[in-house]
Design an enzyme around this catalytic site. Structure first.
Site, PDB file in Angstrom:
ATOM      1  N   ASP A   1      17.203  -2.462 -11.351  1.00 14.13           N
ATOM      2  CA  ASP A   1      17.001  -1.397 -10.376  1.00 14.13           C
ATOM      3  C   ASP A   1      16.043  -0.338 -10.943  1.00 14.13           C
ATOM      4  OD1 ASP A   1      17.363   0.021  -8.005  1.00 14.13           O
ATOM      5  OD2 ASP A   1      19.553  -0.131  -8.065  1.00 14.13           O
TER       6      ASP A   1
ATOM      7  N   TRP B   1      12.494   8.653   0.153  1.00 16.29           N
ATOM      8  CA  TRP B   1      12.999   9.151  -1.125  1.00 16.29           C
ATOM      9  C   TRP B   1      12.352  10.467  -1.532  1.00 16.29           C
ATOM     10  CZ3 TRP B   1      15.978   6.279  -4.996  1.00 16.29           C
ATOM     11  CH2 TRP B   1      16.549   5.112  -4.482  1.00 16.29           C
ATOM     12  N   GLY B   2      11.268  10.827  -0.917  1.00 18.19           N
ATOM     13  CA  GLY B   2      10.507  12.002  -1.327  1.00 18.19           C
ATOM     14  C   GLY B   2       9.026  11.669  -1.332  1.00 18.19           C
TER      15      GLY B   2
ATOM     16  N   GLU C   1       1.777   6.220  -4.656  1.00 12.34           N
ATOM     17  CA  GLU C   1       1.901   4.838  -4.201  1.00 12.34           C
ATOM     18  C   GLU C   1       2.302   3.910  -5.343  1.00 12.34           C
ATOM     19  OE1 GLU C   1       1.799   1.605  -1.509  1.00 12.34           O
ATOM     20  OE2 GLU C   1       1.791   3.770  -1.168  1.00 12.34           O
TER      21      GLU C   1
ATOM     22  N   ASP D   1      16.330   0.322   0.632  1.00 12.28           N
ATOM     23  CA  ASP D   1      17.535  -0.398   1.040  1.00 12.28           C
ATOM     24  C   ASP D   1      17.529  -0.629   2.547  1.00 12.28           C
ATOM     25  OD1 ASP D   1      18.272  -0.127  -1.592  1.00 12.28           O
ATOM     26  OD2 ASP D   1      19.729   1.459  -1.231  1.00 12.28           O
TER      27      ASP D   1
END
Length: 622
Positions: free
Chosen positions: A101, A145-146, A150, A173
């Site tokens: 992750d 996420w903010g 990129e 997700d």
């Protein structure tokens, strides 16, 4: 779980990895020697013993970590500065697959390419010489996420992941457990589809897990399975399989579907033709056939079609296998299906000799009139108790031989009556069509709510059942010179996040406030949103304002724009264009004769997470 995979047949079908996700580790993830350790209460015999037990059942074992350093209170487990040690540990324990992750990674502001490449090398160099699948999982996206460069996002993984990983996540997700929404399944599928050229045997794009019974309807999950299959995606069940219904298990275990996903050619499918509410996606297969997903993103059933030529096939005759119904029919070149709302037909089209059962497609019942008043043809109708509805069903013969003596029957709710308006055709010729009309009477005592109407066609060519069309028996239309519409019962309402809220901003707890002005009535939503009212032709004017609620300022700087449409009987009556923060936009719309009113909110193209959109002071004259 391992025992159930074996006993249920899931393992034999290919679901043969039991993969631990985050949370398997001890409260203090590393011991005094710096080695990872499992939770001693849940895994008292250790993580190696767990892998051995999984192997004893003929399965493979997978485990989880993160590419970043462990940061207490921010992320629960990290392998940063321990890549080789952890790779050696996982191999020594006997694990066959590792999900890596990037929650700790993004918190530590790491470069994902460097981090994942280093971890991949450590896995290959593990001291046991064990082969392990590497699932690269960078879920970071903007604006979800903010605001990230990129190069730090999942949408950049395609530039390096195919050379170092067996699979790589292509977007954030797909949803929270129990809250997976169909729109987010489509979002992940679309992101996953951007770079099909880098996928192939041994390295595959990963749009995230399958979510049966985690928020979607059965039809929506079947669509997810169809899309993941045509994308040659890894199939990862994130539900508890022991609790799944027979319908969900049938979808997961369908042999024809799995054969397409597991096809040795390993090609990721691509879209054929333009993007839109209906789309065609095609995946070439090893035997020269093509898997086709006919996708309906819309909220009502519709017909979706393509041709064998557009699919890259040549010839005059084709066998069409419907993987979900197992029906095998013959087509002269048109590849068509009647597809439910949020549905997808998954077909396998193969050049074949002429002959066989001609492909007969029946459209969902389409409503064309209420009483003596014509309406725009629709498969999603609002009506009132006691109404008489006219509906039609169209038959298409896409085969090379006639369909003789088709018999069409309409299935309606108990207590409703149906009458054919004319005789069925004696024959539907090759390449021909026929339309049959029916009168459907809703009983005067019908209660408000949603109902379904379907058609079945029987002939010497077999039996065909249409997708259901929807009839919503609505509350009585509003009445009065100045009706506060937000306080009138709606037919249905949806919001991208949370639930639509009457007289408060979405989520509740705050008054409707735009540019510092508080409005006493209205509806708060997050995009995308549809709010539907039944006017029954009783109203003449609708006025109000729209805007972005000031509460968005406490949510985040990203997004916070929306589009607003007033739609009457399928026609756009007013559109706001892009609405930004800090201003309320007025509207005044003529709704004379409108039966079905829909208030629609879009995200203005920048994602809907922070859109807090308000319909303000809605007033109708009825």
């Amino acid at each position: 779980m391992a025992d159930f995979l074996v006993s249920s047949g899931l393992a034999d079908a290919g679901y043969d990895i039991v993969w631990l996700d985050g949370g398997w580790q001890a409260d203090v993830p590393r011991d005094a020697d710096g080695l990872l350790q499992g939770d001693p209460e849940r895994f008292p015999d250790g993580m190696a013993a767990l892998a051995d037990a999984i192997h004893d059942r003929g399965l493979r074992a997978g485990i989880y970590t993160d590419a970043g350093p462990y940061i207490p209170g921010t992320c629960g487990l990290g392998s940063g500065d321990h890549y080789q040690t952890d790779a050696n540990t996982f191999a020594a324990w006997g694990y066959d697959a590792v999900k890596v992750d990037f929650l700790c990674g993004i918190a530590a502001d790491l470069d994902p390419r460097r981090a994942f490449t280093a971890f991949a090398q450590a896995l290959r160099d593990n001291s046991s010489g064990r082969e392990m699948i590497f699932n690269l999982c960078n879920p970071v996206t903007s604006p979800d996420w903010g605001d990230y460069p990129e190069e730090q996002q999942s949408t950049w993984s395609w530039t390096y992941a195919p050379g170092i990983a067996e699979s790589w996540r292509t977007y954030t997700d797909v949803g929270f457990v129990g809250q997976i929404q169909f729109k987010d399944v489509l979002r992940n599928f679309d992101a996953n589809a951007r770079h099909p050229e880098v996928a192939g045997p041994g390295h595959f794009s990963d749009p995230d897990y399958l979510g049966p019974e985690l928020g979607m309807t059965t039809e929506e999950f079947r669509t997810q399975m169809s899309l993941w299959t045509v994308a040659a995606a890894p199939l990862i069940i994130s539900s508890d399989p022991r609790t799944l219904s027979d319908a969900s298990m049938d979808i997961l275990l369908d042999e024809d579907v799995l054969a397409i996903d597991q096809d040795r050619l390993g090609v990721q499918g691509t879209r054929v033709g333009p993007a839109g509410t209906t789309e065609t996606w095609a995946k070439p297969l090893t035997d020269g056939s093509v898997a086709v997903a006919l996708l309906n993103r819309g909220d009502a059933p519709t017909e979706v079609s393509t041709t064998a030529r557009d699919l890259g096939l040549r010839g005059r005759s084709f066998e069409v296998l419907d993987t979900w119904t197992d029906a095998r029919t013959q087509s002269a070149g048109t590849v068509r299906a009647a597809v439910p709302a949020h549905g997808a037909a998954l077909l396998r089209v193969t050049p074949a000799r002429p002959g066989g059962v001609p492909r007969l497609v029946a459209t969902a019942p389409t409503f064309t009139a209420v009483g003596s008043d014509d309406v725009a043809p629709t498969t999603d109708l609002s009506a009132a108790a006691g109404d008489r509805l006219t509906t039609e069903v169209t038959l298409h013969n896409d085969g090379s031989t006639p369909v003789r003596a088709p018999r069409v029957t309409l299935a309606v709710p108990e207590g409703w009556s149906v009458r054919a308006l004319g005789a069925a055709p004696r024959v539907v010729r090759p390449g021909g069509s026929a339309t049959l009309d029916f009168a459907v009477t809703v009983p005067g005592g019908a209660t408000t709510g949603g109902y379904e109407v379907t058609a079945a066609v029987s002939s010497g060519s077999g039996r065909v059942t249409t997708p259901p069309s929807a009839v919503t028996i609505a509350p009585a239309p509003p009445s009065g010179d100045a009706v506060v519409l937000s306080r009138h019962p709606w037919v249905s309402a949806s919001s991208g996040w949370m639930e639509p809220t009457v007289d408060q901003s979405v989520g509740g707890g705050s008054p409707l406030t735009v540019a510092g002005t508080v409005h006493g009535s209205g509806i708060g939503v997050a995009s995308p949103s549809h709010v539907r009212y039944y006017l029954g032709g009783a109203c003449g004017a609708l006025s109000g304002r729209v805007g972005i609620d000031d509460v968005v300022g406490t949510v985040g700087p990203e997004g916070g724009t929306a589009t607003f449409d007033v739609v009457g009987d399928g026609a756009v009556l007013w559109s706001s264009g892009t609405v930004e923060r800090g201003a309320a936009v007025p509207f005044d719309v003529d709704v004379t004769g409108v039966r079905d009113l829909r208030l629609r909110v879009g995200d203005a193209g920048d994602g809907g997470y922070n859109d807090r959109a308000d319909w303000l002071s809605l007033t109708a004259s009825c």
